[in-house]
Design an enzyme around this catalytic site. Structure first.
Site, mmCIF file in Angstrom:
data_model
loop_
_atom_site.group_PDB
_atom_site.id
_atom_site.type_symbol
_atom_site.label_atom_id
_atom_site.label_comp_id
_atom_site.label_asym_id
_atom_site.label_seq_id
_atom_site.Cartn_x
_atom_site.Cartn_y
_atom_site.Cartn_z
ATOM 1 N N ASP A 29 -3.942 -3.350 -19.086
ATOM 2 C CA ASP A 29 -3.056 -2.187 -19.276
ATOM 3 C C ASP A 29 -3.227 -1.523 -20.643
ATOM 4 O OD1 ASP A 29 -1.946 -2.840 -16.760
ATOM 5 O OD2 ASP A 29 -0.467 -4.158 -17.675
ATOM 6 N N GLY A 33 0.785 -1.233 0.000
ATOM 7 C CA GLY A 33 0.000 0.000 0.000
ATOM 8 C C GLY A 33 0.816 1.282 0.000
ATOM 9 N N HIS A 54 0.697 1.497 -13.202
ATOM 10 C CA HIS A 54 1.507 0.372 -13.692
ATOM 11 C C HIS A 54 2.985 0.767 -13.627
ATOM 12 C CE1 HIS A 54 2.445 -3.288 -15.805
ATOM 13 N NE2 HIS A 54 3.262 -2.588 -16.576
ATOM 14 N N LEU A 73 -10.447 -8.157 -12.859
ATOM 15 C CA LEU A 73 -11.688 -7.464 -12.504
ATOM 16 C C LEU A 73 -12.901 -8.082 -13.173
ATOM 17 C CD1 LEU A 73 -10.627 -3.731 -12.862
ATOM 18 C CD2 LEU A 73 -10.764 -5.077 -10.763
ATOM 19 N N GLU A 94 5.978 6.518 -9.501
ATOM 20 C CA GLU A 94 4.629 6.137 -9.066
ATOM 21 C C GLU A 94 4.038 7.099 -8.035
ATOM 22 O OE1 GLU A 94 3.907 1.949 -8.263
ATOM 23 O OE2 GLU A 94 5.765 1.440 -9.261
ATOM 24 N N ARG A 137 -15.755 -17.870 -8.275
ATOM 25 C CA ARG A 137 -15.332 -16.550 -8.767
ATOM 26 C C ARG A 137 -16.519 -15.607 -8.956
ATOM 27 N NH1 ARG A 137 -10.218 -14.524 -8.347
ATOM 28 N NH2 ARG A 137 -10.289 -12.579 -9.478
ATOM 29 N N GLU A 184 -11.312 -2.917 -20.858
ATOM 30 C CA GLU A 184 -11.457 -4.383 -20.810
ATOM 31 C C GLU A 184 -10.118 -5.099 -20.909
ATOM 32 O OE1 GLU A 184 -12.866 -2.420 -23.028
ATOM 33 O OE2 GLU A 184 -14.916 -2.343 -22.226
ATOM 34 N N ASN A 221 1.457 3.046 -2.581
ATOM 35 C CA ASN A 221 0.737 3.995 -3.442
ATOM 36 C C ASN A 221 -0.510 4.541 -2.745
ATOM 37 O OD1 ASN A 221 1.919 4.388 -6.273
ATOM 38 N ND2 ASN A 221 2.172 2.184 -5.911
HETATM 39 C C1 GAR Z 1 3.228 -0.996 -7.440
HETATM 40 O O1 GAR Z 1 4.545 -0.996 -7.920
HETATM 41 C C2 GAR Z 1 2.252 -0.931 -8.598
HETATM 42 O O2 GAR Z 1 2.701 -0.139 -9.649
HETATM 43 C C3 GAR Z 1 2.175 -2.381 -8.987
HETATM 44 O O3 GAR Z 1 2.120 -3.073 -7.758
HETATM 45 C C4 GAR Z 1 2.872 -2.337 -6.793
HETATM 46 C C5 GAR Z 1 2.049 -2.170 -5.540
HETATM 47 O O4 GAR Z 1 2.820 -1.614 -4.505
HETATM 48 N N1 GAR Z 1 1.039 -2.652 -9.820
HETATM 49 C C6 GAR Z 1 1.090 -3.497 -10.861
HETATM 50 O O5 GAR Z 1 2.065 -4.145 -11.153
HETATM 51 C C7 GAR Z 1 -0.199 -3.588 -11.657
HETATM 52 N N2 GAR Z 1 0.030 -4.225 -12.926
HETATM 53 P P1 GAR Z 1 2.135 -0.899 -3.268
HETATM 54 O O6 GAR Z 1 1.155 -1.892 -2.655
HETATM 55 O O7 GAR Z 1 3.281 -0.608 -2.339
HETATM 56 O O8 GAR Z 1 1.458 0.356 -3.745
#
Ligand code: GAR
Length: 222
Positions: free
Chosen positions: A163, A24, A122, A106, A193, A78, A160, A26
């Site tokens: 990425d 978490g 991403h 999703l 990010e 699911r 859909e 981000n």
């Molecule tokens: C982040 O690096 C994000 O960009 C990536 O997962 C990580 C989560 O880290 N997402 C993907 O790869 C989606 N395709 P976080 O839980 O510390 O934010």
């Protein structure tokens, strides 16, 4: 669907729901961004995790944000998980869903319902190093394997595909000699990010992002 003359929100704070699977950081960048004013006109109304034991839930709790976990393990199949997830999202009536490291396929219905109202971060420069199988540390492993000199991060609307949605912001980061996937992941998070995710949310919260013909146009002027 947003159009150029239809800003997402103007009169009320943008209600953000954040979906997480991991540590978490981000989510933390969004919390910090709201606190220090890099994100204006927005509030986090709910955090949803797909597992009970991730640190993102602690971050939510520590910041007084309602959080719940919805794990596929708790449902017979699911279909039932998908329904529970979508119900939990809809129940909060978000203006914007943020996938902040949400490693879940999703439900189609969710993608359709939140078209141009759901964004994803991403950890690479789309369309490089993205799509099925490219998530988390794996992305950085592939970047180092290929030997590219520039990588970065992308914030995009979710459609859909994997990425494939309209790109809102991207930021480049240098790959350095001696990088390990872990070192590179940290640099991409710190330099890209945690910068562009709050910035994209701020743009959306202030009605500065529009989608036309599958592409984003943004107006950075106030
Ligand atoms: C982040 O690096 C994000 O960009 C990536 O997962 C990580 C989560 O880290 N997402 C993907 O790869 C989606 N395709 P976080 O839980 O510390 O934010």
């Amino acid at each position: 669907m947003l159009t150029s003359d239809e800003p997402m929100t103007q009169n009320h704070k943008l209600r953000i729901l954040v979906c997480v699977s991991g540590g978490g950081t981000n989510l933390q960048a969004i919390i910090d961004g709201i606190r220090d004013g890099r994100i204006t006109n927005a509030e986090i109304i709910r955090v949803i995790s797909n597992n009970k034991k991730n640190y993102a839930l602690t971050r939510a709790e520590e910041n007084g944000i309602p959080a719940l976990s919805i794990s596929p393990k708790d449902y017979a199949d699911r279909e039932q998980f998908n329904k529970a997830l979508l119900d939990a999202v809809n129940e909060a009536s978000p203006d914007l869903v943020v996938l902040a490291g949400f490693l879940v396929v999703l439900p189609e219905e969710m993608t359709a319902q939140y078209r141009n109202r759901m964004i994803n971060i991403h950890p690479a420069l789309i369309p490089s190093f993205c799509g099925k199988g490219y998530y988390g540390l794996k992305v950085h492993e592939k970047v180092l394997e290929r030997g590219v000199k520039i990588t970065g991060a992308t914030v995009h609307f979710v459609d859909e595909g994997t990425d494939t949605g309209p790109i809102i912001l991207q930021k480049a980061v240098e790959v350095e000699d001696g990088d390990t996937p872990e070192i590179l992941q940290k640099r991409v998070m710190e330099q890209a990010e945690w910068v562009i995710l709050p910035e994209a949310i701020d743009l959306i919260a202030n009605g500065k992002v529009t989608v036309e013909d599958g592409k984003c146009r943004k107006d950075r002027k106030s």
